[in-house]
Structure formats: structure tokens, C-alpha cells
Write a protein that holds these residues in place. Structure first.
Motif, PDB file in Angstrom:
ATOM      1  N   ARG A  27       0.830  -1.206   0.000  1.00  0.00           N
ATOM      2  CA  ARG A  27       0.000   0.000   0.000  1.00  0.00           C
ATOM      3  C   ARG A  27       0.866   1.259   0.000  1.00  0.00           C
ATOM      4  NH1 ARG A  27      -5.332  -1.004   1.094  1.00  0.00           N
ATOM      5  NH2 ARG A  27      -5.877  -3.041   1.983  1.00  0.00           N
ATOM      6  N   GLN A  28       1.914   1.252   0.835  1.00  0.00           N
ATOM      7  CA  GLN A  28       2.772   2.435   0.931  1.00  0.00           C
ATOM      8  C   GLN A  28       3.422   2.770  -0.404  1.00  0.00           C
ATOM      9  OE1 GLN A  28       5.373   1.144   4.091  1.00  0.00           O
ATOM     10  NE2 GLN A  28       4.062   1.976   5.711  1.00  0.00           N
ATOM     11  N   LEU A  29       3.779   1.735  -1.162  1.00  0.00           N
ATOM     12  CA  LEU A  29       4.433   1.940  -2.449  1.00  0.00           C
ATOM     13  C   LEU A  29       3.442   2.228  -3.581  1.00  0.00           C
ATOM     14  CD1 LEU A  29       7.109  -0.922  -2.297  1.00  0.00           C
ATOM     15  CD2 LEU A  29       7.540   1.546  -2.158  1.00  0.00           C
ATOM     16  N   GLY A  30       2.161   2.126  -3.265  1.00  0.00           N
ATOM     17  CA  GLY A  30       1.170   2.254  -4.334  1.00  0.00           C
ATOM     18  C   GLY A  30       1.329   1.149  -5.352  1.00  0.00           C
ATOM     19  N   ALA A  31       1.647  -0.055  -4.858  1.00  0.00           N
ATOM     20  CA  ALA A  31       1.971  -1.172  -5.746  1.00  0.00           C
ATOM     21  C   ALA A  31       0.721  -1.699  -6.444  1.00  0.00           C
ATOM     22  CB  ALA A  31       2.636  -2.294  -4.962  1.00  0.00           C
ATOM     23  N   ARG A  32       0.977  -2.361  -7.556  1.00  0.00           N
ATOM     24  CA  ARG A  32      -0.101  -2.989  -8.317  1.00  0.00           C
ATOM     25  C   ARG A  32       0.073  -4.501  -8.421  1.00  0.00           C
ATOM     26  NH1 ARG A  32      -0.478  -0.039 -13.878  1.00  0.00           N
ATOM     27  NH2 ARG A  32       1.801   0.070 -13.715  1.00  0.00           N
ATOM     28  N   TYR A  33       1.313  -4.975  -8.218  1.00  0.00           N
ATOM     29  CA  TYR A  33       1.596  -6.414  -8.361  1.00  0.00           C
ATOM     30  C   TYR A  33       2.802  -6.772  -7.509  1.00  0.00           C
ATOM     31  CZ  TYR A  33       3.413 -10.769 -10.307  1.00  0.00           C
ATOM     32  OH  TYR A  33       3.898 -12.035 -10.449  1.00  0.00           O
ATOM     33  N   HIS A  92      18.519 -11.086 -10.210  1.00  0.00           N
ATOM     34  CA  HIS A  92      18.815  -9.764  -9.675  1.00  0.00           C
ATOM     35  C   HIS A  92      18.095  -8.706 -10.505  1.00  0.00           C
ATOM     36  CE1 HIS A  92      21.820 -11.165  -6.820  1.00  0.00           C
ATOM     37  NE2 HIS A  92      22.190 -12.029  -7.755  1.00  0.00           N
ATOM     38  N   GLY A  93      17.737  -7.652  -9.835  1.00  0.00           N
ATOM     39  CA  GLY A  93      17.042  -6.563 -10.510  1.00  0.00           C
ATOM     40  C   GLY A  93      17.347  -5.259  -9.818  1.00  0.00           C
ATOM     41  N   THR A  94      16.370  -4.387  -9.758  1.00  0.00           N
ATOM     42  CA  THR A  94      16.519  -3.089  -9.106  1.00  0.00           C
ATOM     43  C   THR A  94      15.894  -3.162  -7.719  1.00  0.00           C
ATOM     44  OG1 THR A  94      16.360  -1.997 -11.262  1.00  0.00           O
ATOM     45  CG2 THR A  94      16.057  -0.623  -9.311  1.00  0.00           C
ATOM     46  N   PRO A  95      16.723  -3.232  -6.647  1.00  0.00           N
ATOM     47  CA  PRO A  95      16.156  -3.395  -5.306  1.00  0.00           C
ATOM     48  C   PRO A  95      15.439  -2.145  -4.822  1.00  0.00           C
ATOM     49  CG  PRO A  95      18.532  -3.127  -5.179  1.00  0.00           C
ATOM     50  CD  PRO A  95      18.197  -3.225  -6.644  1.00  0.00           C
ATOM     51  N   VAL A  96      14.410  -2.363  -4.028  1.00  0.00           N
ATOM     52  CA  VAL A  96      13.719  -1.280  -3.350  1.00  0.00           C
ATOM     53  C   VAL A  96      14.471  -1.028  -2.043  1.00  0.00           C
ATOM     54  CG1 VAL A  96      11.552  -0.521  -2.314  1.00  0.00           C
ATOM     55  CG2 VAL A  96      11.508  -1.934  -4.384  1.00  0.00           C
ATOM     56  N   PRO A  97      14.980   0.165  -1.798  1.00  0.00           N
ATOM     57  CA  PRO A  97      15.797   0.423  -0.605  1.00  0.00           C
ATOM     58  C   PRO A  97      15.124  -0.042   0.681  1.00  0.00           C
ATOM     59  CG  PRO A  97      15.846   2.320  -2.056  1.00  0.00           C
ATOM     60  CD  PRO A  97      14.835   1.377  -2.630  1.00  0.00           C
ATOM     61  N   GLY A 119       5.033   0.109 -10.134  1.00  0.00           N
ATOM     62  CA  GLY A 119       4.200  -0.563  -9.133  1.00  0.00           C
ATOM     63  C   GLY A 119       4.240  -2.069  -9.195  1.00  0.00           C
ATOM     64  N   HIS A 120       5.144  -2.647 -10.003  1.00  0.00           N
ATOM     65  CA  HIS A 120       5.272  -4.093 -10.111  1.00  0.00           C
ATOM     66  C   HIS A 120       6.556  -4.531  -9.402  1.00  0.00           C
ATOM     67  CE1 HIS A 120       2.280  -3.484 -13.228  1.00  0.00           C
ATOM     68  NE2 HIS A 120       2.154  -4.790 -13.386  1.00  0.00           N
ATOM     69  N   TYR A 121       6.432  -5.525  -8.504  1.00  0.00           N
ATOM     70  CA  TYR A 121       7.573  -5.949  -7.694  1.00  0.00           C
ATOM     71  C   TYR A 121       7.630  -7.475  -7.591  1.00  0.00           C
ATOM     72  CZ  TYR A 121       7.297  -1.053  -6.276  1.00  0.00           C
ATOM     73  OH  TYR A 121       7.238   0.316  -6.293  1.00  0.00           O
ATOM     74  N   TYR A 122       8.814  -7.951  -7.256  1.00  0.00           N
ATOM     75  CA  TYR A 122       8.982  -9.361  -6.922  1.00  0.00           C
ATOM     76  C   TYR A 122       9.989  -9.476  -5.787  1.00  0.00           C
ATOM     77  CZ  TYR A 122      13.331  -9.207  -9.686  1.00  0.00           C
ATOM     78  OH  TYR A 122      14.576  -8.888 -10.181  1.00  0.00           O
ATOM     79  N   ILE A 123      10.001 -10.632  -5.112  1.00  0.00           N
ATOM     80  CA  ILE A 123      10.926 -10.870  -4.012  1.00  0.00           C
ATOM     81  C   ILE A 123      12.247 -11.353  -4.602  1.00  0.00           C
ATOM     82  CG2 ILE A 123      11.372 -12.221  -1.931  1.00  0.00           C
ATOM     83  CD1 ILE A 123       8.311 -12.370  -1.564  1.00  0.00           C
ATOM     84  N   GLY A 124      13.301 -10.622  -4.307  1.00  0.00           N
ATOM     85  CA  GLY A 124      14.598 -10.897  -4.906  1.00  0.00           C
ATOM     86  C   GLY A 124      15.314 -12.090  -4.291  1.00  0.00           C
ATOM     87  N   PRO A 125      16.502 -12.388  -4.805  1.00  0.00           N
ATOM     88  CA  PRO A 125      17.244 -13.590  -4.381  1.00  0.00           C
ATOM     89  C   PRO A 125      17.578 -13.623  -2.899  1.00  0.00           C
ATOM     90  CG  PRO A 125      18.175 -12.681  -6.400  1.00  0.00           C
ATOM     91  CD  PRO A 125      17.191 -11.675  -5.895  1.00  0.00           C
ATOM     92  N   GLN A 126      17.704 -12.473  -2.261  1.00  0.00           N
ATOM     93  CA  GLN A 126      18.045 -12.442  -0.844  1.00  0.00           C
ATOM     94  C   GLN A 126      16.811 -12.524   0.055  1.00  0.00           C
ATOM     95  OE1 GLN A 126      21.258 -12.685  -0.342  1.00  0.00           O
ATOM     96  NE2 GLN A 126      21.484 -12.449  -2.576  1.00  0.00           N
TER      97      GLN A 126
END
Length: 271
Positions: A109-115, A124-129, A183-190
Motif C-alpha cells: 500500500r505504501q508503495l502504491g503497488a499494483r503487483y 537480480h534486478g533493481t532493489p527497493v531500498p 508498481g510491479h515488484y517481486y521478491i529478490g534472491p536475498q
């Protein structure tokens, strides 16, 4: 479980159809075993059948068409603006930590995410701090339907195209992410997946690993005649699979006809 959607952080949606109703006793057995304190209303999407458990709300959409059509017809009846979706043949196989899911919903919700993909993509991708989440990039978009969290509006956008089977719906979800990946995210390798599961069916049949899973869980395979034929690519294995597929479809048709004659509209949980 919380029954009032307005008091819940999210809603669990299980898109299904009567053709897969033999999976429901197993799906919900493992759901409540591994997530007994699920803090959300649960909505099962079906055609004409319902599931006999007061914790499960069934939305009946009528005669079966395509996976996407069923979802599109049902979504206006699903309450809530954050939807956690789990497919009917994905059986939980490890305890779910409710606190972690609720924290993920809050961040969503805080990120205004959609997925958000709830399992783990080992890339690996672009991590969210400050998180183990990664932002999905347009190419290639790590978007799927297995175990996912959606804004209700984004899932409606995915379903808003007629005649899609589940693979076409997934392709549409990827295409929408290519067009606008914000607004699209996934759980990274860590990170740690929020849900882990046994993917149980392939090509209408139980996977051999599913039968091993049932055996380990001491769950008898008595509520479903769904076969598990030889998996090889030789002629005999392919012939057996083809024959069993026809037989199983015929069984499903006869089962549906018998349930209609007998006035049975409810699927019972496992004993």
C-alpha cells in the motif's frame, strides 16, 4: 479468520472452475493446515458448485467459458482493494508467517503497488531500498499468476479481455507490465518467499511429485480420480496419457450429470 472485508488488510482469491473441484478438498486442507490464522476473507470462484466450509465464500459465475472470463465475471463481487491470489492446484507446503504477509501488504500500500510475486524469483534486478523487493523492469517482466498479490484495479485490467485461457491471461499480465511496469515488484534472491507450495497438476494430471507430497503429508488420494500417467515422451507413454485424458474428461462429464440429477451442488472437505 476475519469475515468482514472492511476489517481485513487483504482478500484471498482462489480462481477455479467446477472442472477442478476435485482439487478443492486438498487445496483447502493444506491452506488451513499451513495458514490456520489467515486474517482475511476467502473467496473461491466457481461455476455452479460451492465448497462446504463456512470459512470459504463461493462466487458462482455460471457456465464455464474461459479462465479469464470467469475471473472477469467474479471480480466485481470480490471485496477489497488488495487481493492475494493463489491458484487452485497450488497447495501450501510450509507454514505461512502471517506477520510477514501483513507487513508485505502494508508496504504494498505504501508503495502504491499494483503487483507482487509472493514466491521468489532468483534473479537480480533493481532493489527497493530497505527491502528484499525488486522493481520489475519492462523486459523481461517477472510477472506470473501462481501466488501473487494485486491491486484490485490491476487484476481487473488483466481480466478485462474476453476469451483468455490462463496462459493468455498471464501473457496479458506480462504485456501490461511491459507497457507500464511502475508498481510491479517481486521478491529478490536475498528475500524469503511469503508463500511456498506444491504445484500439483500438469496437463490435467497429478504430477508424480504431488503423489509423493500426499504420501509425506499422510493425505489419502481418495477425493479425486485425477490420474497420474507415465511422464515419458515415448509412444506408449503418450498414448496412455491421451487415453487417460479422454477417460478423465468423460468421468468429469458423467460426474457433473450425476450431481445435477442428485441435486448435489456442494463439494465436501476431506474426512
Amino acid at each position: 479468520m476475519t469475515d468482514t472485508p472492511q476489517d481485513s488488510a487483504f482478500t484471498l482469491v482462489v480462481p477455479s472452475c467446477d472442472f477442478y473441484s476435485d482439487t478443492w478438498p486438498y487445496f483447502f486442507h493444506f491452506l488451513f493446515k499451513y495458514w490456520p490464522d489467515i486474517p482475511a476473507p476467502i473467496y473461491l470462484l466457481s461455476n455452479h458448485l460451492s465448497y462446504d466450509d463456512p470459512r470459504v465464500h463461493t462466487i458462482k459465475v455460471g457456465d464455464d467459458h474461459q479462465w479469464g472470463d470467469n475471473l472477469r465475471a467474479a471480480l466485481p463481487q470480490v471485496p477489497g482493494d488488495v487481493l492475494l491470489m493463489l491458484l487452485d492446484d497450488f497447495f501450501l507446503n510450509q507454514p505461512v508467517i502471517t506477520r510477514d504477509v501483513l507487513e508485505a501488504v502494508q508496504r504494498f500500500r505504501q508503495l502504491g503497488a499494483r503487483y507482487l510475486g509472493l514466491d521468489q524469483f532468483r534473479k537480480h534486478g533493481t532493489p527497493v531500498p530497505g527491502t528484499t523487493w525488486h522493481a520489475i523492469l519492462p523486459d523481461p517482466p517477472c510477472v506470473g499468476l501462481n501466488a501473487t498479490m494485486w491491486s484490485a484495479s490491476q487484476l481487473q485490467a488483466v481480466a478485462n479481455a474476453p476469451g483468455m485461457n490462463i496462459w493468455q491471461a498471464e501473457s496479458r499480465a506480462k504485456q501490461l507490465a511491459r507497457e507500464d511496469h511502475s508498481g510491479h515488484y517481486y521478491i529478490g534472491p536475498q528475500g524469503t518467499p511469503l508463500l511456498t507450495y506444491q504445484e500439483s497438476i500438469k496437463g490435467l494430471f497429478w504430477k508424480p511429485s504431488t503423489l509423493d507430497f500426499f504420501k509425506r503429508e499422510n493425505v489419502p488420494l481418495s477425493a479425486s480420480p485425477r490420474p497420474c500417467p507415465p511422464q515419458g515422451q515415448d509412444f506408449v507413454s503418450k498414448f496412455i496419457r491421451s487415453w487417460k485424458k479422454r477417460s478423465f474428461r468423460n468421468w468429469l462429464k458423467k460426474r457433473s450429470e450425476k450431481m445435477t440429477r442428485d441435486g448435489i451442488t456442494v463439494v465436501k472437505p476431506l474426512d
